[in-house]
Design a protein around this motif. Structure first.
Motif, PDB file in Angstrom:
ATOM      1  N   LEU A  54       3.946  -3.620  -8.030  1.00 44.42           N
ATOM      2  CA  LEU A  54       2.871  -2.626  -7.978  1.00 44.42           C
ATOM      3  C   LEU A  54       1.522  -3.324  -7.886  1.00 44.42           C
ATOM      4  N   ALA A 101       0.868  -4.721  -4.449  1.00 42.04           N
ATOM      5  CA  ALA A 101       0.564  -3.671  -3.470  1.00 42.04           C
ATOM      6  C   ALA A 101      -0.837  -3.117  -3.693  1.00 42.04           C
ATOM      7  N   ILE A 102      -1.249  -3.006  -4.945  1.00 41.45           N
ATOM      8  CA  ILE A 102      -2.578  -2.444  -5.203  1.00 41.45           C
ATOM      9  C   ILE A 102      -3.656  -3.399  -4.700  1.00 41.45           C
ATOM     10  N   LYS A 134      -4.340  -3.021  -0.214  1.00 40.04           N
ATOM     11  CA  LYS A 134      -4.283  -1.552  -0.157  1.00 40.04           C
ATOM     12  C   LYS A 134      -3.674  -1.036   1.138  1.00 40.04           C
ATOM     13  N   ASP A 194      -0.949  -1.710   2.459  1.00 35.18           N
ATOM     14  CA  ASP A 194       0.470  -1.406   2.323  1.00 35.18           C
ATOM     15  C   ASP A 194       0.702   0.031   1.898  1.00 35.18           C
ATOM     16  N   ILE A 195      -0.219   0.562   1.115  1.00 37.69           N
ATOM     17  CA  ILE A 195      -0.052   1.950   0.674  1.00 37.69           C
ATOM     18  C   ILE A 195      -0.572   2.911   1.726  1.00 37.69           C
ATOM     19  N   HIS A 218       8.617   0.335  -4.453  1.00 40.52           N
ATOM     20  CA  HIS A 218       8.333   0.781  -3.086  1.00 40.52           C
ATOM     21  C   HIS A 218       8.217   2.294  -3.008  1.00 40.52           C
ATOM     22  N   LEU A 244       4.994   3.542  -4.413  1.00 45.51           N
ATOM     23  CA  LEU A 244       3.839   3.236  -3.560  1.00 45.51           C
ATOM     24  C   LEU A 244       3.815   4.046  -2.287  1.00 45.51           C
ATOM     25  N   THR A 245       4.972   4.375  -1.732  1.00 47.28           N
ATOM     26  CA  THR A 245       4.967   5.092  -0.453  1.00 47.28           C
ATOM     27  C   THR A 245       5.528   6.503  -0.561  1.00 47.28           C
TER      28      THR A 245
END
Lengths: 248, 64, 228
Positions: free
Chosen positions: C19, C22-23, C26, C28-29, C108, C111-112
Motif C-alpha cells: 500500500l 502504491a501511495i 500515485k 498506479d492508482i 492490489h 488500490l484498484t
C-alpha cells in the motif's frame, strides 16, 4: 504396475512404444472416419425434418464431443506432469493442445454451417456455441503460453497450471453460459434430440465419434514423438536418429 | 445408397453448399494438422542433424 | 531471530508495504481508474446518446470496463517485485507463499478495486442506469472485483517472467472472467426490473470464496515456475 509405467516415462521407450502404436491408431482412425463419413453422407436415410443438411451431424457431434474430451486429456496429463514430475506427460499435454484447438474450431465451423440452413443464421449466442467458443480461447491461451517460454520445461509447467485452472473453470463457465442464454433467449432453438434418432443414423455417428477419438490419438502420437525428439536433442539415441534420417 | 444419382448426391437435397462446406473445412483442417505434425518431426530431426554437423565442424577445426 | 515472525505479522507487513509503495506512486492508482472512466465515456459517443439505449447497455458497459481496467492494473502486480528481486526473497521466506500472495492481491484490490466501486455510481448516472439497480451495481462490484483480482493474478504470475506479457495476459484471463461478468450483469438487470437478485449475488459470493481458497495456491505455483 508403477514400475511398469515408469519404464515408459523414459523418453526412448516412450518414443518407440508410440511409434509401434501409431500405425494401428492411424489405420483404424482412417478406416472408421472413412466408413462413418461415407455411410453418413451417402447411405444414412434423409431426415424428414431437416432434409440432407442434417448430414453435418456426422462430423459436428464427434468434433464437439471430442473437443471437451481432448481438453480433459490435456489437463490430466498436465496434472500428472506437474505432480509426479513425469516429463513425458508434459510433452503429451503439449502435443494435445493444438489438436484440441483444431477440433474445437471444426466443431464451431460445422455448427455454423449447420445453423445457417436450419436456423437461418450462422451464429446464435446459444449456450453450447458460446461455451465452445470459450473452450477455443482456453486452448489458444494454453498454446500461446507454451509457445512464449524459451525454456520448454518451464513452459510445460506454466501451461499445465493454466490447463488445470481452466478445468476447474470449465464447469462454472458452462453453467453460467447455459443460465445466461436461457435468460436472454426465451424462444430457444433446439438441435434435434439424439434419443429420437433411428439406428441407421446412429451407427455412422457412433463410428465417427470413435474414429475422431482414434484420429486425435494418432495425431497426438505423431506430435508426441516429435516433441520427445525436440526435447531430447542432446541424447545419444536422438543424435543417432538425426544422423540417420536428418539432412542429406 | 440414399441418393438416386451422383448429381443428386452432390446436390445434397439443396443443402450442397452447407454440407460440403462443413465437410470440406473439417477434412482440410484435419489434413493440414496431420501434414504439419508430420513435417514437425522432419524439421526437428533436421535441426538436430544440422547442429551435430556444426559441432563436428567446430571440433575438426579445433583439432587442426 | 529464532522465533521469526508470525503469519499474521508477515501478512500485514507485506500488505502495508504494498500500500505504501502504491501511495508513493500515485499513477498506479489513478491510471486504471482514468482508463475505466474513459472507456465508459466512449460508449455513449459510440452508440448514441438515447437514454433508453444507454440504460439498457449500462450494466454491461460498466462491467466490461471494470474487467479491462482490472486486467490493465494487474499487469503491474508482480512486475516491480520481480525485477528488483524482492519476489524471490518472498519465495525464499519461511512464511507460506499462498499467504504472502494473498496479501499482495488484497493490496492490489484495495488500490484498484475499491476506487472502481466508488466511481462506478457516478458513471452509472452518466449512462442513465435504472434507479433500482444502484444497490446491485455496488454489491456485484464489491463481490466481483476481488474475484477478478484473484483470477487475474494467476495469469499475471504465469507471465511475469516474459517480456511480452500484455496481449498474452488478456488471452489467458479474460475467458476466466466470463462467469463473473454474466452473473454480475444479469443481477443488475434483474434489479432494474425489480426482481430479486440475491441468488446471483450468492453465486458471485461462492465464486469469491472458491477463488479465495484455491487461487493463492495456483498463484504461488505459477510464481515458482516464473522465477525459476
Amino acid at each position: 504396475m508403477w514400475k511398469w509405467l515408469h519404464s515408459y516415462a523414459d523418453p526412448e521407450r516412450a518414443y518407440n512404444l508410440s511409434g509401434k502404436l501409431l500405425p494401428w491408431f492411424a489405420m483404424l482412425a482412417t478406416a472408421l472416419v472413412g466408413i462413418g463419413s461415407v455411410w453418413g453422407l451417402a447411405f444414412a436415410p434423409t431426415d424428414y425434418q431437416q432434409g440432407d443438411s442434417y448430414r453435418i451431424i456426422f462430423i459436428h457431434v464427434p468434433a464437439a464431443s471430442m473437443s471437451m474430451a481432448a481438453y480433459m486429456a490435456m489437463a490430466s496429463s498436465a496434472f500428472i506432469g506437474l505432480v509426479w514430475q513425469i516429463k513425458s506427460a508434459d510433452w503429451a499435454a503439449a502435443a494435445i493442445a493444438p489438436i484440441g484447438a483444431v477440433i474445437t474450431f471444426i466443431a464451431l465451423i460445422t455448427g455454423a454451417t449447420w445453423g445457417k440452413p436450419m436456423w437461418g443464421t450462422w451464429w446464435v449466442w446459444d449456450a453450447r456455441l458460446t461455451s465452445e467458443l470459450v473452450l477455443l480461447f482456453l486452448y489458444l491461451g494454453v498454446i500461446a503460453l507454451y509457445a512464449s517460454f524459451e525454456d520448454k520445461v518451464l513452459a510445460a509447467r506454466a501451461a499445465g497450471i493454466l490447463a488445470i485452472v481452466g478445468v476447474i473453470n470449465i464447469p462454472i463457465i458452462k453453467y453460467s453460459v447455459e443460465w445466461w442464454s436461457s435468460l436472454h433467449q426465451p424462444s430457444t432453438i433446439r438441435i434435434t434430440e439424439k434419443s429420437t434418432m433411428s439406428t441407421d443414423m446412429l451407427y455412422p455417428l457412433l463410428i465417427n465419434i470413435a474414429g475422431f477419438g482414434l484420429m486425435i490419438g494418432a495425431i497426438t502420437l505423431i506430435r508426441f514423438r516429435s516433441e520427445i525428439l525436440a526435447r531430447n536433442g542432446m541424447r545419444p539415441w536422438v543424435r543417432e536418429l538425426a544422423i540417420a534420417e536428418g539432412v542429406k | 445408397m440414399q441418393f438416386d444419382s451422383l448429381a443428386d448426391f452432390f446436390n445434397m437435397g439443396g443443402y450442397a453448399f452447407y454440407v460440403w462446406l462443413a465437410y470440406g473445412v473439417t477434412f482440410f483442417s484435419l489434413g493440414t494438422l496431420v501434414i504439419s505434425s508430420l513435417r514437425q518431426k522432419r524439421k526437428v530431426l533436421n535441426d538436430i542433424a544440422k547442429k551435430i554437423q556444426r559441432e563436428d565442424r567446430l571440433k575438426a577445426n579445433r583439432s587442426n | 531471530m529464532k522465533k521469526g515472525i508470525s503469519f499474521r505479522q508477515a501478512f500485514f507487513t507485506l500488505l502495508k508495504r504494498d500500500l505504501q509503495i502504491a501511495i508513493r506512486h500515485k499513477g498506479d492508482i489513478f491510471n486504471p481508474l482514468l482508463f475505466f472512466i474513459l472507456v465508459v465515456t466512449l460508449f455513449p459517443l459510440g452508440i448514441g446518446p438515447e437514454p433508453q439505449v444507454l440504460s439498457r447497455v449500462a450494466p454491461g458497459v460498466i462491467w466490461v470496463a471494470a474487467l479491462l481496467a482490472s486486467m490493465l492494473s494487474l499487469e503491474r502486480l508482480f512486475k516491480a517485485d520481480y525485477t528488483d528481486g524482492s519476489l524471490e526473497q518472498m519465495l525464499l521466506s519461511p512464511q507460506p507463499l499462498p499467504l504472502m500472495v494473498l496479501a499482495k492481491v488484497l493490496a492490489h484490490w484495495i488500490l484498484t478495486g475499491v476506487p472502481l466501486i466508488l466511481v462506478a455510481p457516478l458513471l452509472a448516472v452518466l449512462l442513465h442506469l435504472e434507479d433500482n439497480s444502484y444497490g446491485a451495481l455496488i454489491a456485484t462490484l464489491a463481490l466481483g472485483t476481488p474475484v477478478l483480482s484473484l483470477l487475474g493474478a494467476i495469469g499475471v504470475a504465469l507471465t511475469v517472467g516474459l517480456h511480452k506479457g500484455g496481449v498474452l495476459l488478456s488471452l489467458l484471463i479474460l475467458p476466466l472472467y466470463i462467469p463473473v461478468l454474466i452473473f454480475a450483469t444479469t443481477a443488475i438487470d434483474a434489479a432494474g426490473m425489480n426482481l430479486p437478485y440475491s441468488g446471483h449475488l450468492a453465486i458471485i459470493g461462492a465464486m469469491l470464496v472458491g477463488s479465495l481458497v484455491l487461487a493463492p495456491f495456483a498463484i504461488g505455483a505459477s510464481l515458482r515456475v516464473s522465477t525459476n
